[in-house]
Motif scaffolding. Structure first.
Motif, mmCIF file in Angstrom:
data_model
loop_
_atom_site.group_PDB
_atom_site.id
_atom_site.type_symbol
_atom_site.label_atom_id
_atom_site.label_comp_id
_atom_site.label_asym_id
_atom_site.label_seq_id
_atom_site.Cartn_x
_atom_site.Cartn_y
_atom_site.Cartn_z
ATOM 1 N N UNK A 168 0.850 -1.189 0.000
ATOM 2 C CA UNK A 168 0.000 0.000 0.000
ATOM 3 C C UNK A 168 0.886 1.238 0.000
ATOM 4 N N UNK A 169 0.649 2.121 -0.949
ATOM 5 C CA UNK A 169 1.455 3.339 -1.080
ATOM 6 C C UNK A 169 0.525 4.546 -1.043
ATOM 7 N N UNK A 170 0.680 5.357 -0.015
ATOM 8 C CA UNK A 170 -0.106 6.586 0.112
ATOM 9 C C UNK A 170 0.795 7.777 -0.216
ATOM 10 N N UNK A 171 0.369 8.593 -1.188
ATOM 11 C CA UNK A 171 1.228 9.694 -1.633
ATOM 12 C C UNK A 171 0.406 10.786 -2.303
ATOM 13 N N UNK A 176 -5.520 13.055 -8.483
ATOM 14 C CA UNK A 176 -6.062 13.143 -9.832
ATOM 15 C C UNK A 176 -5.954 11.871 -10.636
ATOM 16 N N UNK A 177 -5.330 10.829 -10.071
ATOM 17 C CA UNK A 177 -5.138 9.578 -10.812
ATOM 18 C C UNK A 177 -5.948 8.426 -10.223
ATOM 19 N N UNK A 178 -6.645 8.653 -9.129
ATOM 20 C CA UNK A 178 -7.379 7.594 -8.453
ATOM 21 C C UNK A 178 -8.846 7.634 -8.862
ATOM 22 N N UNK A 179 -9.400 6.489 -9.224
ATOM 23 C CA UNK A 179 -10.752 6.444 -9.799
ATOM 24 C C UNK A 179 -11.783 5.785 -8.877
ATOM 25 N N UNK A 180 -11.333 4.956 -7.934
ATOM 26 C CA UNK A 180 -12.273 4.258 -7.063
ATOM 27 C C UNK A 180 -12.554 5.090 -5.819
ATOM 28 N N UNK A 181 -13.774 4.923 -5.271
ATOM 29 C CA UNK A 181 -14.187 5.694 -4.101
ATOM 30 C C UNK A 181 -14.639 4.740 -3.006
ATOM 31 N N UNK A 189 -9.099 5.817 -4.034
ATOM 32 C CA UNK A 189 -8.048 4.806 -4.011
ATOM 33 C C UNK A 189 -8.034 4.071 -5.345
ATOM 34 N N UNK A 190 -7.053 3.210 -5.505
ATOM 35 C CA UNK A 190 -6.948 2.380 -6.700
ATOM 36 C C UNK A 190 -6.260 1.081 -6.319
ATOM 37 N N UNK A 191 -6.568 0.017 -7.027
ATOM 38 C CA UNK A 191 -5.906 -1.266 -6.791
ATOM 39 C C UNK A 191 -5.410 -1.821 -8.113
ATOM 40 N N UNK A 192 -4.305 -2.520 -8.056
ATOM 41 C CA UNK A 192 -3.770 -3.176 -9.249
ATOM 42 C C UNK A 192 -2.813 -4.266 -8.807
#
Length: 266
Positions: A168-171, A176-181, A189-192
């Motif tokens: 998990x990286x919080x920065x 502007x790049x995160x699409x999930x809520x 947040x986002x997952x991959x």
């Protein structure tokens, strides 16, 4: 913030021996040759901690958590690689008993000089502990170390692999790049999945020469008697010899704990 977490079997049954404390003690060490010392020299981290993360009756997690600098924010893959190098180092030799002895002594220090709790908070804490620990150990369970069991330590280390890690990286760089809520708090947040090439590279890591175990800490105090206590007898002498044997409530406070079955509540 960078967090590496691994799911583990429940650690509650191992509460006495605390193998996760042994692993966390070494991974979270800050002496020369540690993960932190190398990352700090690069200017990539401000702090590092390691140990049991979330836990329940059915599972536990082990977590390595770091507060990154602005420069470290750009080197996440290399930082994670260094963590796996150190884990590989720990797996390369049997667990050392002297490390366990250090953990045991630090646990005793933590119990002997624990900050006093407010009575109301102490009652709630101890009442909850009755669900997890024997009544005679509810006050000391978080501090005491039972037996040195290398197999339990090796079992935890064997689970700390690149293929099982949850990174998990919080920065602010993700703005502007995160699409999930997240539905409850509205956090973005986002997952991959981790790239296969990256995981394989972490699996092939070998410890660099600058990584090594810490030296034994010769500054952990073991003698607590005072000159004025030389003639101590009875309770005072007993307390100096074994703080766990004389655990009691602070003077002036009385704690009453009683287990009640759910159908006995009024």
């Amino acid at each position: 913030i960078l967090s590496l977490q691994w799911p583990l079997p429940p650690l509650q049954p191992l509460w006495s021996n605390k193998p996760q404390r042994f692993v966390g003690h070494l991974i979270g060490h800050e002496s020369k040759g540690s993960i932190f010392s190398l990352l700090r020299a690069c200017g990539w981290v401000e702090s590092l901690s390691a140990g049991e993360g979330h836990g329940a009756r059915s599972y536990s997690t082990f977590e390595v958590k770091m507060v990154l600098t602005q420069a470290g924010d750009e080197h996440v893959d290399e930082i994670a690689r260094l963590v796996f190098e150190y884990i590989t180092l720990l797996r390369s030799a049997p667990p050392e008993r002297w490390v366990w002895e250090e953990c045991r002594k630090l646990g005793e220090l933590g119990f002997r000089f624990a900050e006093p709790m407010e009575p109301c908070g102490a009652v709630g804490h101890l009442a909850s502990a009755l669900d997890y620990f024997p009544p005679e150990h509810v006050m000391s369970a978080s501090f005491i170390f039972g037996d040195f069991e290398p197999a339990e330590i090796v079992a935890i280390l064997s689970d700390l692999t690149p293929r099982r890690v949850i990174l998990t990286h919080q920065s602010p760089a993700f703005e502007g790049r995160l699409k999930l809520v997240e539905p409850r708090y509205g956090a973005l947040y986002s997952t991959e999945p981790l790239a296969e090439e990256l995981v394989q590279s972490w699996e092939r890591t070998t410890p660099r020469d600058t990584l090594h175990l810490p030296l034994p800490n010769s500054f952990i105090p073991t003698e607590f008697s005072l000159v004025c206590d030389d003639a101590a007898t009875g309770e005072r002498a007993e307390a100096a010899a074994d703080p766990f044997a004389t655990a009691r409530c602070p003077a002036g406070h009385a704690l009453c704990l009683e287990r009640i079955k759910p159908d006995e509540y009024r």
